[in-house]
Design a protein around this motif. Structure first.
Motif, PDB file in Angstrom:
ATOM      1  N   ASP B  85       0.823  -1.208   0.000  1.00  0.00           N
ATOM      2  CA  ASP B  85       0.000   0.000   0.000  1.00  0.00           C
ATOM      3  C   ASP B  85       0.858   1.261   0.000  1.00  0.00           C
ATOM      4  O   ASP B  85       0.590   2.221  -0.714  1.00  0.00           O
ATOM      5  CB  ASP B  85      -0.931   0.021   1.215  1.00  0.00           C
ATOM      6  N   GLN B  86       1.909   1.233   0.829  1.00  0.00           N
ATOM      7  CA  GLN B  86       2.785   2.409   0.876  1.00  0.00           C
ATOM      8  C   GLN B  86       3.481   2.606  -0.462  1.00  0.00           C
ATOM      9  O   GLN B  86       3.777   3.728  -0.853  1.00  0.00           O
ATOM     10  CB  GLN B  86       3.826   2.232   1.985  1.00  0.00           C
ATOM     11  N   SER B  87       3.712   1.499  -1.157  1.00  0.00           N
ATOM     12  CA  SER B  87       4.451   1.591  -2.409  1.00  0.00           C
ATOM     13  C   SER B  87       3.611   2.161  -3.548  1.00  0.00           C
ATOM     14  O   SER B  87       4.149   2.759  -4.470  1.00  0.00           O
ATOM     15  CB  SER B  87       4.973   0.211  -2.812  1.00  0.00           C
ATOM     16  N   ILE B  88       2.294   1.944  -3.488  1.00  0.00           N
ATOM     17  CA  ILE B  88       1.460   2.451  -4.585  1.00  0.00           C
ATOM     18  C   ILE B  88       0.811   3.780  -4.244  1.00  0.00           C
ATOM     19  O   ILE B  88       0.173   4.410  -5.080  1.00  0.00           O
ATOM     20  CB  ILE B  88       0.350   1.440  -4.990  1.00  0.00           C
ATOM     21  N   GLN B  89       0.958   4.222  -3.007  1.00  0.00           N
ATOM     22  CA  GLN B  89       0.442   5.510  -2.578  1.00  0.00           C
ATOM     23  C   GLN B  89       1.138   6.602  -3.381  1.00  0.00           C
ATOM     24  O   GLN B  89       2.347   6.520  -3.577  1.00  0.00           O
ATOM     25  CB  GLN B  89       0.889   5.652  -1.142  1.00  0.00           C
ATOM     26  N   PRO B  90       0.406   7.643  -3.807  1.00  0.00           N
ATOM     27  CA  PRO B  90       1.110   8.713  -4.510  1.00  0.00           C
ATOM     28  C   PRO B  90       2.011   9.464  -3.532  1.00  0.00           C
ATOM     29  O   PRO B  90       1.792   9.446  -2.336  1.00  0.00           O
ATOM     30  CB  PRO B  90      -0.011   9.611  -5.027  1.00  0.00           C
ATOM     31  N   GLY B  91       3.045  10.082  -4.086  1.00  0.00           N
ATOM     32  CA  GLY B  91       3.958  10.839  -3.237  1.00  0.00           C
ATOM     33  C   GLY B  91       5.344  10.217  -3.254  1.00  0.00           C
ATOM     34  O   GLY B  91       5.556   9.150  -3.802  1.00  0.00           O
ATOM     35  N   ALA B  92       6.296  10.946  -2.635  1.00  0.00           N
ATOM     36  CA  ALA B  92       7.691  10.518  -2.666  1.00  0.00           C
ATOM     37  C   ALA B  92       7.864   9.221  -1.881  1.00  0.00           C
ATOM     38  O   ALA B  92       7.187   8.978  -0.898  1.00  0.00           O
ATOM     39  CB  ALA B  92       8.573  11.604  -2.078  1.00  0.00           C
ATOM     40  N   LYS B  93       8.766   8.366  -2.364  1.00  0.00           N
ATOM     41  CA  LYS B  93       9.039   7.088  -1.711  1.00  0.00           C
ATOM     42  C   LYS B  93      10.335   7.176  -0.925  1.00  0.00           C
ATOM     43  O   LYS B  93      11.223   7.961  -1.263  1.00  0.00           O
ATOM     44  CB  LYS B  93       9.162   5.977  -2.768  1.00  0.00           C
ATOM     45  N   ASP B  94      10.442   6.347   0.094  1.00  0.00           N
ATOM     46  CA  ASP B  94      11.677   6.374   0.871  1.00  0.00           C
ATOM     47  C   ASP B  94      12.570   5.178   0.531  1.00  0.00           C
ATOM     48  O   ASP B  94      13.374   4.746   1.321  1.00  0.00           O
ATOM     49  CB  ASP B  94      11.367   6.416   2.374  1.00  0.00           C
ATOM     50  N   PHE B  95      12.375   4.623  -0.684  1.00  0.00           N
ATOM     51  CA  PHE B  95      13.258   3.540  -1.112  1.00  0.00           C
ATOM     52  C   PHE B  95      13.604   3.726  -2.594  1.00  0.00           C
ATOM     53  O   PHE B  95      12.886   4.406  -3.325  1.00  0.00           O
ATOM     54  CB  PHE B  95      12.584   2.177  -0.898  1.00  0.00           C
ATOM     55  N   ASP B  96      14.710   3.100  -2.997  1.00  0.00           N
ATOM     56  CA  ASP B  96      15.048   3.108  -4.414  1.00  0.00           C
ATOM     57  C   ASP B  96      14.276   2.012  -5.130  1.00  0.00           C
ATOM     58  O   ASP B  96      13.712   2.225  -6.186  1.00  0.00           O
ATOM     59  CB  ASP B  96      16.549   2.918  -4.603  1.00  0.00           C
ATOM     60  N   PHE B  97      14.282   0.827  -4.551  1.00  0.00           N
ATOM     61  CA  PHE B  97      13.355  -0.198  -5.041  1.00  0.00           C
ATOM     62  C   PHE B  97      12.910  -1.089  -3.898  1.00  0.00           C
ATOM     63  O   PHE B  97      13.486  -1.062  -2.813  1.00  0.00           O
ATOM     64  CB  PHE B  97      13.945  -0.999  -6.222  1.00  0.00           C
TER      65      PHE B  97
ATOM     66  N   PRO C  43      -6.122  21.143  -7.331  1.00  0.00           N
ATOM     67  CA  PRO C  43      -5.503  20.624  -8.556  1.00  0.00           C
ATOM     68  C   PRO C  43      -4.192  21.315  -8.906  1.00  0.00           C
ATOM     69  O   PRO C  43      -3.428  20.815  -9.719  1.00  0.00           O
ATOM     70  CB  PRO C  43      -6.558  20.909  -9.639  1.00  0.00           C
ATOM     71  N   LEU C  44      -3.897  22.456  -8.279  1.00  0.00           N
ATOM     72  CA  LEU C  44      -2.641  23.134  -8.562  1.00  0.00           C
ATOM     73  C   LEU C  44      -1.471  22.495  -7.825  1.00  0.00           C
ATOM     74  O   LEU C  44      -0.311  22.722  -8.149  1.00  0.00           O
ATOM     75  CB  LEU C  44      -2.735  24.614  -8.165  1.00  0.00           C
ATOM     76  N   ALA C  45      -1.812  21.678  -6.768  1.00  0.00           N
ATOM     77  CA  ALA C  45      -0.742  21.034  -5.999  1.00  0.00           C
ATOM     78  C   ALA C  45       0.059  20.131  -6.925  1.00  0.00           C
ATOM     79  O   ALA C  45      -0.499  19.490  -7.818  1.00  0.00           O
ATOM     80  CB  ALA C  45      -1.339  20.244  -4.850  1.00  0.00           C
ATOM     81  N   PRO C  46       1.390  20.053  -6.716  1.00  0.00           N
ATOM     82  CA  PRO C  46       2.241  19.319  -7.653  1.00  0.00           C
ATOM     83  C   PRO C  46       1.886  17.829  -7.732  1.00  0.00           C
ATOM     84  O   PRO C  46       2.019  17.222  -8.791  1.00  0.00           O
ATOM     85  CB  PRO C  46       3.651  19.515  -7.081  1.00  0.00           C
ATOM     86  N   GLY C  47       1.412  17.230  -6.621  1.00  0.00           N
ATOM     87  CA  GLY C  47       1.138  15.795  -6.636  1.00  0.00           C
ATOM     88  C   GLY C  47      -0.276  15.458  -7.079  1.00  0.00           C
ATOM     89  O   GLY C  47      -0.672  14.295  -7.057  1.00  0.00           O
TER      90      GLY C  47
END
Lengths: 241, 271, 277
Positions: B85-97, C43-47
């Motif tokens: 779930d954490q992996s498919i959540q949008p947003g920055a990830k804290d792992f390379d793979f 919708p303007l938010a980058p993500g």
């Protein structure tokens, strides 16, 4: 039916409320209990109905000690009716259901059998058209009259009335007192705690003046109201009359 | 000229004995460190004793082999934990793979990126001796009538429908442990897992557990292929794929597989 | 003639009508402003593109919604067989908790213990312990069904809550009602059955409705021990499509049931408050 109280004592915690009450009630008698608030009138009535257990002394109903701890109060209460200051009708039932509940459950009588018996009671007390009303659709005076009918429907041998007009607006007091007059005329045995001195004077056989948990003075109304013996009785009467 | 400078800077920054190969340089979450995620907990035989940093277990060994191909020393590998779930959540990830037996599917590829497969698994039927004794045979017809269970988050769920098509609605659970608990309680007869997991569960976890049979990978239209998972668009992907290709060509991947994953040739194939 | 009764006539009525119009206008404008800000700014938010694809994916929604709706039927079924049993057990517990006869003290203590334990535990824990634990003792099918024991877990926990609510209702019935009934010569159990309980239960209907709304939501916890109800079905879709939109669909289905139910409970509560004052 004779109800005898011997040296009845009752305390709430450390506060003594009844300090040795002796009283005998014989059939057809009407006794009025008068006295200041907190003098023990209400508690005395509740003890007679076994709603409060007494601490010491005895209460005898036809010679049987009903105040004995462990004595089944239910049959006693079926013989002794009680009406309260705040009516205490069951708000979720119509007037006629209020009246029929106890005979149905205690005597196992059906609604069909009871109706012809309770209808005349409603009619007699001017409530023929209020039988199907709920308590909150009735005035205070009407509610109190239904409460009296409810107690009478059990055909009690004695009726206890605990300041039943005190919560009523003044203009409604009369209609309730009329009911009591009516019962008096039929020879019902009654004990009333009341502030209606005129009424006590008019109808009572015996008036008891309660003071600090004792019956300080008892006698026919003429004696209590006109020639009270005790100074505290005189002081009380001078305040209320 | 510029290329050389960059390499020199990276070398200085890394400060270690080993340098990342060109494609990995500057592409990782933190320079000089390869951050790899696995499950919490990570299960046998993929990771031994839930300790990936030991390099023991198939996926732990694959991770270090890939890291080495990319020019990271074992000390430069850092482990984190991240669920699917954490992996498919949008947003920055804290792992390379992230590797934890993620099956590659077309739908998932729309949201995340997968490497080329590092393992292709057969699916196996985990059950108990009691069920086998009751006369169940390793044939699809016989299996249809069983009460089935599976881990809801795995591709075992669609495969169950594809391969067997049970008569009754399968029971689905949050993880392996709950599936085996239900089997132990007699609430399900059988469950579908990838073969290595099934072998482990039958041998160690489920009392009286046994493998009824397997569906070889080529039986399914979409065989269960595991890939390393990346955040969508992660540029490191090509680099990792190159490393995997090297491992395959050199026979190293097959070696790791032989070391950590039991040979399952003895498991009968379901007809 | 012109004596329209709804037309403001007195000075006060005119004043209040004007105040009301002003309040409505301000309320409407500020709500519109906030909504506009959300619709325009988020919708303007980058993500936003990623969030939209993973949480608000129309294609995934359309593909999964019918399956979710179908799975929700199981939630409703579980709710429907649990609710009456919870009501019965909760009432029995409330009565047992209130027993005053010394001979029945063990029963009263058992009820007190039961309520303390099951109110004190997270529902999911009880579902795991009972749903896996009791069948693990070796019960034969169908007596080891997760539906059976999972439902029992819900029933035990919610009956404990309902019992406490009913008990608060029993305590709210004034002693004078009990006394009046006793003075008529009714037995203790008749007083409870005909005088106290009918009033108590009526008073706690709204509070119990809120509990049953919570129950409808907690039915989803049964998915942890196997049944594929809406929450689990959404999880399967999530795993399949690597997309959280199915959870949004499940949330909408839940809200379609719980919001009207909550509004109705509030309505009942308000009506009762008015009736009592």
């Amino acid at each position: 039916m004779t109800l005898v109280l011997e040296n009845v004592q009752k305390a709430f915690g450390d506060v003594p409320v009844l300090r040795g009450i002796d009283l005998t009630i014989v059939p057809g008698q009407m006794i009025c209990l008068i006295g200041a608030s907190g003098s023990g009138k209400s508690t005395l009535l509740r003890c007679m109905n076994l709603l409060e257990p007494i601490d010491d002394g005895r209460i005898l109903l036809d010679g049987v000690e009903i105040s004995e701890p462990g004595h089944d109060p239910q049959p006693v209460r079926q013989r002794i009716g009680m009406v309260f200051q705040s009516y205490n009708l069951f708000p979720h039932m119509t007037a006629v259901e209020n009246v029929m509940l106890a005979p149905r459950r205690v005597h196992g009588q059906s609604r069909a059998a009871l109706r012809p018996r309770v209808e005349p009671l409603f009619a007699r007390f001017g409530l023929a058209d209020r039988m199907e009303h709920y308590p909150d659709q009735l005035s205070g005076g009407q509610q109190q009259r239904v409460a009296i009918i409810r107690a009478l429907a059990m055909r009690p041998e004695i009726m206890l009335f605990d300041e039943i007009t005190s919560a009523l607006d003044p203009e409604l007091v009369g209609e309730v007192l009329d009911v009591l007059r009516h019962l008096r005329g039929e020879g019902m045995t009654m004990v009333l705690a009341t502030h209606e001195m005129g009424f006590a004077r008019e109808l009572a056989d015996t008036v008891c003046f309660l003071d600090q948990g004792r019956i300080l003075e008892a006698g026919p109304p003429s004696q209590i109201f006109e020639t009270p013996q005790e100074a505290r009785t005189r002081a009380f009467l001078s305040r209320v009359l | 000229m510029k290329f050389l400078t960059t390499t020199a800077i990276v070398l200085t920054l890394a400060g270690g004995a080993q340098a990342q190969n060109d494609c990995a340089a500057g592409q990782t979450l933190r320079d000089g460190t390869l951050t790899i995620a696995t499950g919490n907990p990570a299960f046998f035989p993929w990771v031994i004793d839930d300790a990936p940093q030991s390099g023991e277990g198939f996926e732990a060994a694959v991770a270090y082999a890939v890291a080495q191909e990319m020019g990271f020393s074992p000390e430069q590998v850092e482990w984190v934990r991240a669920s699917f779930d954490q992996s498919i959540q949008p947003g920055a990830k804290d792992f390379d793979f992230n590797l934890q037996q993620f099956s590659i599917t077309e739908e998932r590829e729309q949201v995340v990126d997968f490497s080329d497969p590092y393992y292709t698994s057969a699916m196996a039927v985990l059950t108990t001796q009691k069920v086998v004794d009751s006369g169940i045979e390793p044939s699809v017809a016989s299996l249809k009538g069983l009460l089935w269970g599976a881990d809801a988050n795995t591709t075992a769920v669609p495969m169950l429908t594809d391969l067997i098509g049970p008569d009754k609605q399968p029971m689905l659970y949050g993880d392996n442990v709950d599936v085996t608990a239900a089997m132990q309680a007699g609430q399900i007869d059988a469950a579908l897992f990838d073969l290595p997991t099934a072998l482990y569960l039958a041998a160690v976890v489920v009392e009286g557990g046994t493998i009824l049979g397997q569906f070889p990978a080529d039986r399914s239209e979409n065989p269960d292929q595991f890939g390393l998972l990346f955040e969508d668009g992660n540029p490191l992907k090509d680099c990792v794929n190159a490393a995997l290709a090297n491992l395959k060509d050199s026979g190293k991947l097959a070696e790791i597989e032989a070391e950590w994953l039991q040979q399952a040739t003895s498991v009968p194939v379901i007809e | 003639m012109g004596s329209n009764p709804s037309y403001p006539r007195t000075k006060r009525q005119i004043y209040e009508a004007r105040q009301r119009r002003r309040a409505n206008l301000i309320g409407g404008l500020s709500t519109a402003a906030v909504l506009m800000a959300i619709v325009l700014l988020v919708p303007l938010a980058p993500g936003w593109a990623a969030v939209k694809r993973v949480f608000f994916n129309g294609e995934v929604f359309a593909k999964t919604f019918p399956g979710l709706l179908n799975a929700f039927l199981l939630d409703i079924a579980i709710f429907l067989w649990c609710a009456p049993l919870i009501a019965v057990l909760g009432l029995a517990l409330a009565i047992a908790r209130d027993l005053r006869t010394p001979a029945l003290t063990p029963l009263r203590l058992a009820a007190v213990g039961f309520i303390d334990v099951f109110r004190g535990l997270p529902v999911i824990l009880v579902i795991y312990l009972i749903g896996f634990g009791i069948p693990g003792l070796g019960l034969p099918r169908p007596w080891n069904s997760p539906y059976l024991w999972g439902s029992l877990a819900l029933i035990l926990v919610y009956a404990a809550y309902v019992a406490e609510v009913i008990r608060s209702g029993i305590e709210s019935v004034h002693d004078s009602q009990r006394n009046a009934a006793l003075s008529l010569g009714l037995s203790g159990s008749d007083v409870m059955r005909f005088v106290v309980l009918p009033q108590a239960i009526r008073r706690v209907v709204p509070a119990n409705m809120n509990l049953f709304i919570a129950l409808q939501k907690d039915v989803a916890l049964l998915s942890f021990i196997g049944p594929v109800e809406i929450f689990r079905q959404a999880g399967v879709y999530k795993s399949l499509y690597a997309n959280f939109t199915p959870y949004l669909g499940a949330a909408l289905i839940f809200l379609a049931i719980t919001i009207p139910a909550t509004r109705y409970a509030d309505h009942l509560m308000n009506r009762q408050r008015k009736a009592r004052s």
